[in-house]
Enzyme design. Structure first.
Site, PDB file in Angstrom:
ATOM      1  N   LYS A 163      77.728  32.081 -16.472  1.00 26.36           N
ATOM      2  CA  LYS A 163      77.114  32.237 -17.784  1.00 26.36           C
ATOM      3  C   LYS A 163      77.856  33.359 -18.480  1.00 26.36           C
ATOM      4  O   LYS A 163      78.008  34.466 -17.933  1.00 26.36           O
ATOM      5  CB  LYS A 163      75.629  32.595 -17.659  1.00 26.36           C
ATOM      6  CG  LYS A 163      74.895  32.529 -18.988  1.00 26.36           C
ATOM      7  CD  LYS A 163      74.785  31.098 -19.487  1.00 26.36           C
ATOM      8  CE  LYS A 163      74.048  31.024 -20.817  1.00 26.36           C
ATOM      9  NZ  LYS A 163      73.865  29.639 -21.261  1.00 26.36           N
ATOM     10  N   SER A 169      79.328  28.350 -19.120  1.00 28.64           N
ATOM     11  CA  SER A 169      78.383  28.047 -20.190  1.00 28.64           C
ATOM     12  C   SER A 169      78.138  29.311 -20.995  1.00 28.64           C
ATOM     13  O   SER A 169      77.774  30.348 -20.435  1.00 28.64           O
ATOM     14  CB  SER A 169      77.068  27.532 -19.588  1.00 28.64           C
ATOM     15  OG  SER A 169      76.119  27.240 -20.575  1.00 28.64           O
TER      16      SER A 169
END
Length: 377
Positions: A165, A234
């Site tokens: 992330k 992401s």
């Protein structure tokens, strides 16, 4: 001596703030909240800059878990790695996958071979002008190495999925950099997501020795022949550092799970999906039914993107030309449908935006399988 044991549980959700399934399993004693090390989730947001379902989901989870961990909610994120991926287009179903880990000193009996392990690490916070550049690449590579050590994985070949992330730029962050006399990699918040994902993926490639040449700023979003075959990155607005989760197999784990992967060359590469399933002993006899074997499918994790050259196997696609729907949403729906059809479940983790994550237009696909009682090979 096998020193670690990992458990993996997939839980369906009714919305980004739904924690009822997790609470139920905690109350049943199925999940020990103190052993949770990571939670990966798919939320029904748009997956873009303004996808606040990701932040909402993390907030709900950390608030729920705080009393069990005797920590304030903001401290929970320092203990548990949360990665929420927005976008459940098409048949994709919102869900979370919970990873727990504990000691396994007495779990050696009858176990042979390498089993699933998980490791986590974080980078420092990045300055806005560092996002999408070589600083992010280098810091991510260091974090991947640290996460491998945390998982007890020595050989890079045993790493099958690296979930990251990473942050993105906002107008406020861009203005802050300019005020200090610095220029960001782009002035587009949406465009910064690709830069951050790409730099993070190249960091994985560097850490695992997947690229031989020196990597710098000029390679990000330009040299798409440079990529990682196991990276899944992401971008989100909810953080300024990279959270790194390494999943692989090691002899130090006694977990009843195994992970394997393959690389999709394009969005319709069914062969790669089947190869990934077979890599963990899940054999498909009938594509209309879920795989059956001495092993049980737990979850599938994949990346998806619209082929940047505008075509798939010689036929034009319009994903990059549709001004109504983001290309990442098209790609998630397409790849999600393919994987769901082959695996027999729509609760799979498909993330859009695969810059430097597999070849252009493709991406990695990883599968976790549970070894059943007679699957102790």
């Amino acid at each position: 001596m096998r020193t670690k044991s990992v458990d993996v549980v997939r839980i369906s959700t009714k919305g980004p703030g739904d924690v009822s399934g997790l609470l139920s399993l905690i109350e049943q004693g199925r999940i020990d909240p103190k052993s949770i090390v990571a939670i990966l989730g798919k939320t029904e947001g748009n997956g873009g800059v303004n996808d606040f379902t990701r932040e909402f989901a993390v907030s709900a989870l950390r608030t729920t878990l705080a009393p069990y961990l005797d920590l304030p909610p903001h401290r929970v994120e320092q203990r548990i790695a949360f990665v929420m991926s927005g976008g459940t287009e098409g048949v994709l179903s919102p869900h979370i996958t919970v990873f727990t880990r504990d000691g396994a000193a007495n779990h050696d009996s009858g176990i042979s071979g390498k089993r699933l392990s998980i490791g986590m690490a974080q980078t420092r916070d990045f300055l806005p002008e560092e996002i999408g550049r070589d600083v992010q690449i280098r810091e991510t590579a260091r974090a991947v190495a640290a996460a491998m050590a945390d998982a007890g994985i020595v050989d890079p070949q045993d790493v099958h999925f690296v979930q990251i992330k990473c942050p993105l730029l906002t107008s406020d962050r861009i203005e802050a950099a300019v005020a200090r006399g610095h220029e960001t990699v782009t002035n587009s918040a949406y465009g910064s997501m690709a830069y951050s994902r790409g730099a993070s993926a190249l960091g994985v490639a560097v850490a695992l020795g997947e690229v031989e040449s020196e990597i710098d700023d000029e390679h990000v979003l330009r040299r798409f022949d440079l990529f990682s075959s196991v990276a899944s990155t992401s971008a989100g607005i909810e953080l300024m550092h990279n959270v790194v989760i390494v999943l692989g197999n090691t002899t130090s784990s006694s977990a009843p799970f195994e992970i394997g992967h393959a690389v999709m060359n394009d969005a319709i590469d069914s062969t790669a999906v089947i190869d990934a399933l077979k890599s963990v002993g899940l054999h498909i006899d009938d594509a209309s039914k879920p795989p059956t074997a001495s092993r049980q499918l737990v979850n599938i994790f994949a990346k998806a993107e619209a082929a940047p050259n505008g075509s798939i196997r010689g036929f034009r696609h319009i994903m990059l030309e549709d001004t109504d729907i983001s290309s990442t949403r098209h790609a998630r729906a397409a790849v999600g449908g393919l994987i769901s059809g082959l695996s027999g479940t729509s609760a799979v983790y498909v993330s859009g935006g695969a810059e430097h994550q597999g070849p252009p237009g493709g991406g990695p696909v990883a599968v976790i399988a549970r070894l059943l009682a007679n699957g102790s090979d």
